[in-house]
Design a protein around this motif. Structure first.
Motif, PDB file in Angstrom:
ATOM      1  N   ALA A  69       0.849  -1.294   0.295  1.00  0.00           N
ATOM      2  CA  ALA A  69       0.195   0.028  -0.419  1.00  0.00           C
ATOM      3  C   ALA A  69       0.762   1.347  -0.138  1.00  0.00           C
ATOM      4  O   ALA A  69       1.784   1.460   0.619  1.00  0.00           O
ATOM      5  N   ARG A  70       0.580   1.883  -0.707  1.00  0.00           N
ATOM      6  CA  ARG A  70       1.307   3.301  -1.227  1.00  0.00           C
ATOM      7  C   ARG A  70       0.285   4.514  -0.994  1.00  0.00           C
ATOM      8  O   ARG A  70      -0.695   4.484  -2.115  1.00  0.00           O
ATOM      9  N   VAL A  71       0.446   5.767  -0.682  1.00  0.00           N
ATOM     10  CA  VAL A  71      -0.254   7.049  -0.513  1.00  0.00           C
ATOM     11  C   VAL A  71       0.708   7.974  -1.176  1.00  0.00           C
ATOM     12  O   VAL A  71       1.745   8.400  -0.620  1.00  0.00           O
ATOM     13  N   ILE A  72       0.978   8.700  -2.511  1.00  0.00           N
ATOM     14  CA  ILE A  72       1.478   9.241  -3.126  1.00  0.00           C
ATOM     15  C   ILE A  72       1.152  10.906  -3.667  1.00  0.00           C
ATOM     16  O   ILE A  72      -0.029  10.949  -3.952  1.00  0.00           O
ATOM     17  N   PHE A  73       2.227  11.462  -3.000  1.00  0.00           N
ATOM     18  CA  PHE A  73       2.137  12.815  -3.200  1.00  0.00           C
ATOM     19  C   PHE A  73       3.181  13.314  -4.446  1.00  0.00           C
ATOM     20  O   PHE A  73       4.064  13.291  -3.113  1.00  0.00           O
ATOM     21  N   ALA A  74       2.600  13.799  -5.079  1.00  0.00           N
ATOM     22  CA  ALA A  74       3.577  14.744  -5.878  1.00  0.00           C
ATOM     23  C   ALA A  74       3.679  16.055  -6.221  1.00  0.00           C
ATOM     24  O   ALA A  74       2.160  16.508  -5.705  1.00  0.00           O
ATOM     25  N   PHE A  75       4.770  17.055  -5.931  1.00  0.00           N
ATOM     26  CA  PHE A  75       4.500  18.159  -5.912  1.00  0.00           C
ATOM     27  C   PHE A  75       5.409  18.488  -7.364  1.00  0.00           C
ATOM     28  O   PHE A  75       6.023  18.299  -7.611  1.00  0.00           O
ATOM     29  N   HIS A 123      -0.152  18.484  -6.736  1.00  0.00           N
ATOM     30  CA  HIS A 123      -0.531  18.493  -7.882  1.00  0.00           C
ATOM     31  C   HIS A 123      -0.763  17.680  -7.597  1.00  0.00           C
ATOM     32  O   HIS A 123      -1.990  16.958  -8.943  1.00  0.00           O
ATOM     33  N   VAL A 124      -0.629  15.898  -7.288  1.00  0.00           N
ATOM     34  CA  VAL A 124      -1.802  15.168  -7.768  1.00  0.00           C
ATOM     35  C   VAL A 124      -1.069  13.534  -6.321  1.00  0.00           C
ATOM     36  O   VAL A 124      -0.452  13.987  -5.501  1.00  0.00           O
ATOM     37  N   VAL A 125      -2.829  13.032  -6.030  1.00  0.00           N
ATOM     38  CA  VAL A 125      -2.952  12.753  -5.515  1.00  0.00           C
ATOM     39  C   VAL A 125      -2.497  11.373  -5.593  1.00  0.00           C
ATOM     40  O   VAL A 125      -3.683  11.066  -6.650  1.00  0.00           O
ATOM     41  N   ASN A 126      -2.215   9.269  -5.190  1.00  0.00           N
ATOM     42  CA  ASN A 126      -2.423   8.472  -5.952  1.00  0.00           C
ATOM     43  C   ASN A 126      -2.922   7.741  -4.964  1.00  0.00           C
ATOM     44  O   ASN A 126      -1.471   7.816  -3.444  1.00  0.00           O
ATOM     45  N   ILE A 127      -3.617   6.999  -4.509  1.00  0.00           N
ATOM     46  CA  ILE A 127      -3.395   6.038  -3.546  1.00  0.00           C
ATOM     47  C   ILE A 127      -3.229   4.278  -4.949  1.00  0.00           C
ATOM     48  O   ILE A 127      -4.409   3.936  -5.344  1.00  0.00           O
ATOM     49  N   SER A 128      -2.243   3.262  -4.124  1.00  0.00           N
ATOM     50  CA  SER A 128      -2.297   2.573  -5.174  1.00  0.00           C
ATOM     51  C   SER A 128      -1.849   1.090  -4.783  1.00  0.00           C
ATOM     52  O   SER A 128      -1.248   1.302  -3.038  1.00  0.00           O
ATOM     53  N   SER A 129      -1.926   0.202  -5.294  1.00  0.00           N
ATOM     54  CA  SER A 129      -1.952  -1.512  -4.497  1.00  0.00           C
ATOM     55  C   SER A 129      -0.463  -1.406  -5.504  1.00  0.00           C
ATOM     56  O   SER A 129      -1.166  -1.165  -6.214  1.00  0.00           O
ATOM     57  N   PRO A 130      -0.056  -2.447  -5.421  1.00  0.00           N
ATOM     58  CA  PRO A 130       1.094  -2.615  -6.390  1.00  0.00           C
ATOM     59  C   PRO A 130       0.787  -3.594  -7.967  1.00  0.00           C
ATOM     60  O   PRO A 130      -0.123  -4.772  -7.629  1.00  0.00           O
ATOM     61  N   GLU A 131       1.411  -2.924  -8.667  1.00  0.00           N
ATOM     62  CA  GLU A 131       0.862  -3.743  -9.832  1.00  0.00           C
ATOM     63  C   GLU A 131       1.158  -5.266 -10.208  1.00  0.00           C
ATOM     64  O   GLU A 131       0.509  -5.900 -10.821  1.00  0.00           O
ATOM     65  N   THR A 132       2.785  -5.318  -9.055  1.00  0.00           N
ATOM     66  CA  THR A 132       3.056  -6.699  -9.743  1.00  0.00           C
ATOM     67  C   THR A 132       2.326  -7.855  -9.044  1.00  0.00           C
ATOM     68  O   THR A 132       2.920  -9.154  -9.255  1.00  0.00           O
ATOM     69  N   SER A 133       1.341  -7.258  -8.127  1.00  0.00           N
ATOM     70  CA  SER A 133       0.749  -8.261  -7.102  1.00  0.00           C
ATOM     71  C   SER A 133      -0.663  -8.405  -7.659  1.00  0.00           C
ATOM     72  O   SER A 133      -1.607  -7.925  -6.731  1.00  0.00           O
TER      73      SER A 133
END
Length: 157
Positions: free
Chosen positions: A41-47, A134-144
């Motif tokens: 799990a990861r929550v990603i903030f891009a700036f 400018h971007v927020v992502n919530i993701s689980s791995p594409e590899t799994s």
């Protein structure tokens, strides 16, 4: 993966509230190693930021990334992650780019299959405090693909 484009000025950055429920770890994952850098799990903030302040190496990497993906990479990225081994609150710098920081907010298997709730101060955690989110992502791995992530994220001042 859930992705939302937004524009939050630096002076308006505040608290990020997010929750996730993770069923399993990725045993081979190790965020400290480039070849095994993965997280359930990861929550990603891009700036955004002043790209003229980038090193020559980063400018070249950004140009290559733009050519390959068709969009410019973020000036800086802040990730909140779950790692099977790292300590909570450990800050890991990506082996691929010094523009990416990962903060471990959960570690090990003890909290799997439970809703976990977090409240983070982006101004305190972000090392680029003069940047616009400018971007927020919530993701689980594409590899799994068998892993599932349920989550939400709210930004509040």
């Amino acid at each position: 993966m859930w992705r939302r484009k937004l524009r939050v000025e630096p002076e308006r950055l505040g608290l990020a509230h997010f929750s996730w429920w993770v069923p399993d770890l990725i045993e081979s994952a190790d965020l400290s190693r480039v070849e095994a850098s993965d997280s359930p799990a990861r929550v990603i903030f891009a700036f955004d930021g002043d790209r003229t302040r980038l090193s020559a190496r980063n400018k070249a990497m950004f140009e290559l990334a733009s050519l390959l993906t068709g969009e410019p990479p973020p000036y800086a990225t802040l990730m909140y992650v779950w790692d099977p081994r790292a300590q909570n609150e450990q800050v890991l710098v990506s082996g691929r780019s010094d523009r990416v920081r990962k903060i471990v907010v959960e570690s090990g298997p003890d909290q799997l299959r439970k809703w976990r709730h977090y409240r983070r101060d982006l101004r305190q955690d972000d090392h680029h405090q003069d940047c616009r989110c400018h971007v927020v992502n919530i993701s689980s791995p594409e590899t799994s693909p068998s892993l599932r992530l349920a989550g939400s994220c709210n930004l509040r001042r």
